[in-house]
Scaffold this motif. Sequence first.
Motif, PDB file in Angstrom:
ATOM      1  N   CYS A 227      -3.676   0.596  10.655  1.00 15.97           N
ATOM      2  CA  CYS A 227      -2.432   0.414   9.903  1.00 15.97           C
ATOM      3  C   CYS A 227      -1.227   0.729  10.789  1.00 15.97           C
ATOM      4  O   CYS A 227      -0.124   0.266  10.534  1.00 15.97           O
TER       5      CYS A 227
ATOM      6  N   LYS B 296       1.860  -0.406   8.694  1.00 11.85           N
ATOM      7  CA  LYS B 296       2.153   0.541   7.617  1.00 11.85           C
ATOM      8  C   LYS B 296       3.395   1.296   8.071  1.00 11.85           C
ATOM      9  O   LYS B 296       3.357   1.996   9.092  1.00 11.85           O
TER      10      LYS B 296
ATOM     11  N   CYS C  98       0.837  -1.219   0.000  1.00 11.58           N
ATOM     12  CA  CYS C  98       0.000   0.000   0.000  1.00 11.58           C
ATOM     13  C   CYS C  98       0.863   1.258   0.000  1.00 11.58           C
ATOM     14  O   CYS C  98       0.538   2.237   0.671  1.00 11.58           O
TER      15      CYS C  98
ATOM     16  N   ILE D 265      -0.729  -3.873   5.684  1.00  8.16           N
ATOM     17  CA  ILE D 265      -1.895  -3.521   6.517  1.00  8.16           C
ATOM     18  C   ILE D 265      -2.778  -4.757   6.621  1.00  8.16           C
ATOM     19  O   ILE D 265      -3.171  -5.184   7.678  1.00  8.16           O
TER      20      ILE D 265
END
Lengths: 424, 208
Positions: free
Chosen positions: B36, A321, A252, A294
């Motif tokens: 996240c 992340k 991501c 994630i």
Amino acid sequence: MVDVVATNETIIVVGGGISGMTAALEAAEVGKQVILLEKRPYLGGRVSQLYKYFPKMCHPVCGQEINQRRIKGNNNLTILTMAEVTEITGDTGDYTVNVKISPRYVTSDCTACGECEKVVETEFDDEFNYNLGKRKGAYIPNKMAFPQTYVIDPAIIGTDEADKAKEACKYGAIDLDMGEETLELKAGSIIWSTGWKPYDANKIQPYGYDRFENVITNVEFERLMDPHGPTGGKLLRPSDGAEAKNIAFIQCAGSRDINHLKHCSRFCCMASLKQTRYVAEKYGDDAKSTIYYIDIRSIDRFENFYNDVKSNENVEFIKSKVASIEQDENKNPVLRGVNTEGAVRYANTHDLVVLAVGMEPSVDVSEFPVKLVLNEEGFIQNDEANGGIFAGGTSADAYDVNRAVQHATAAALRAVQVVNNISK
Amino acid sequence: MSDLNQKMVEKYKGNFLQEVINNVEEGETMKMCMQCGVCSGSCPLGPHWEYPPQHIFMLIRAGKRDEVLNTDSFWNCTSCYNCIARCPRGVQITHVMHGLARYQKVLGLAPKNQPTEKFSQLFWDNLVQKGRVNELKLGLSLYFMNGFGEGIKTALKNQKLGMAMMKAKRMNPAEMFGGHGVKDPAGFQKMVKKAHELEAARIAGEES
Ligand SMILES: Cc1cc2nc3c(=O)[nH]c(=O)nc-3n(C[C@H](O)[C@H](O)[C@H](O)COP(=O)(O)OP(=O)(O)OC[C@H]3O[C@@H](n4cnc5c(N)ncnc54)[C@H](O)[C@@H]3O)c2cc1C
């Protein structure tokens, strides 16, 4: 002179990647007249720039070969390379398409013997290798390029180099007087298959792609692993040419992010999983891959592929992340963040970082030669307002090859229905 | 347990997420959190938090009211905004952290002897007097925050800095006597009082 016959029963396909080739062939094989326009000097698009492709881990030359055989066996299909659409006017069943064809300076008499390349010395960044290597001013864009025809870079036209190349050609295939051509083609329906481009990693400021040599993107990684690539298939660090043995993949990177691309590109998890397999195949226990993620999106039957990678002890998964990257004195990237499984703060040193960047449409919103209904990200929507123009493949959404080809086949079916109505 | 805290426990019956959304500034935005962890990883004071932001969001969703309202974590937030800048989902983390601190305070659960909490109170008390911050008095009250002896020591240590600031006209010794303020301090205080009443009514669920 390029000589093409087109009527309002013709289907024009713009973009000759795996999606455009598929759409063009599907329509041609049911008997429609099809013209395929490709901007690059060769077909295959970005799949040809992969080392291998999931899930079967075959080399792209495989799928390419099948399509080439289908092309050769079909008389309904005309292919024009180095061709770009400049304008589209008209409506469903009656379009006029203006096409600009850039000069290749090499005719179809070329046998790809390579003599011209030998005598030319000037080098240019090699776009096929995402500028990681150099190519000559007379070049074949890649080993499996279709057509197997050389190209003379327009930058050497008018120099001695071009004359030397012409002299070297035993087949008289070099024509330095070739100029740009424009064509006006009729079409009943148009399939827009111009594909995708990688998200610009420079925009992901905390990851320092613009500052740190050993932070690269997933598309560059494909080229580095390819034996035909700029390093001969060796995973060499850009900073010092040392072989990378401790590789981080950041998922991501610029995706699912309101600051960058809002969408999930769907394929990047699989691409990184695949790339850990390259590492494992090449270096075995001597190298380690770490995936920072994630959540892993290996949709439906790709779950097996994921489980297979997970069972490899040399691949580590860290649920996080990455917050930022710094660089140590040896130009090793140091990744900082928090592993959300247990809230463990880390500062992990790797010798190479691969940013798994996602897809955005290759054609900018402002560059479309005709008004189409696009979504916020610039992907073409399936909308009646688009008339007889249909997206095929990744111009409609971020897809892997499998999904892109399915989508392109559906586009072919829609276009066939449009021209069927005309011939009635 | 304070009356208000007791009331809130009864009102929300274990739905702590809803309690936060209703009572904490920008609380609504934490619905977008996808865990996240980039906020926690981006916080320069991260290692000092018992629970970093992403962990707090997880605890809120899990209904861990006691854990969240008994931690001093969010008092570590220095409003650097790194987390908001990097959050992929637009969660207004900085604001939520301050909102949680405020809510904790309103409920009477703010940690005792937490330096940031103490300073915030000093700052506020200083501000509401005249509607302007009296930096000289604020500085001194900060010096003496931990007792008279400590205060003298700190004051001596910073003597040079103080003199330099005075010379550069960054500090006015006359502020010691009264100091500057807004034009209508009484009106200002009325306004603050009204704001307190509105907040109390909102939390009690009495607003229209
Ligand atoms: C790192 C990475 C690894 C991947 N690995 C895999 C994998 O292992 N397996 C898998 O299934 N998928 C993989 N993918 C996804 C795969 O690359 C895409 O699904 C595929 O390229 C889609 O093909 P396409 O034809 O839609 O687009 P493209 O490949 O982008 O083709 C579009 C074509 O249109 C041409 N074009 C563009 N603009 C114009 C214009 N104006 N006029 C004329 N022509 C134009 C382009 O030159 C190009 O040839 C990977 C992607 C990445 C980034």
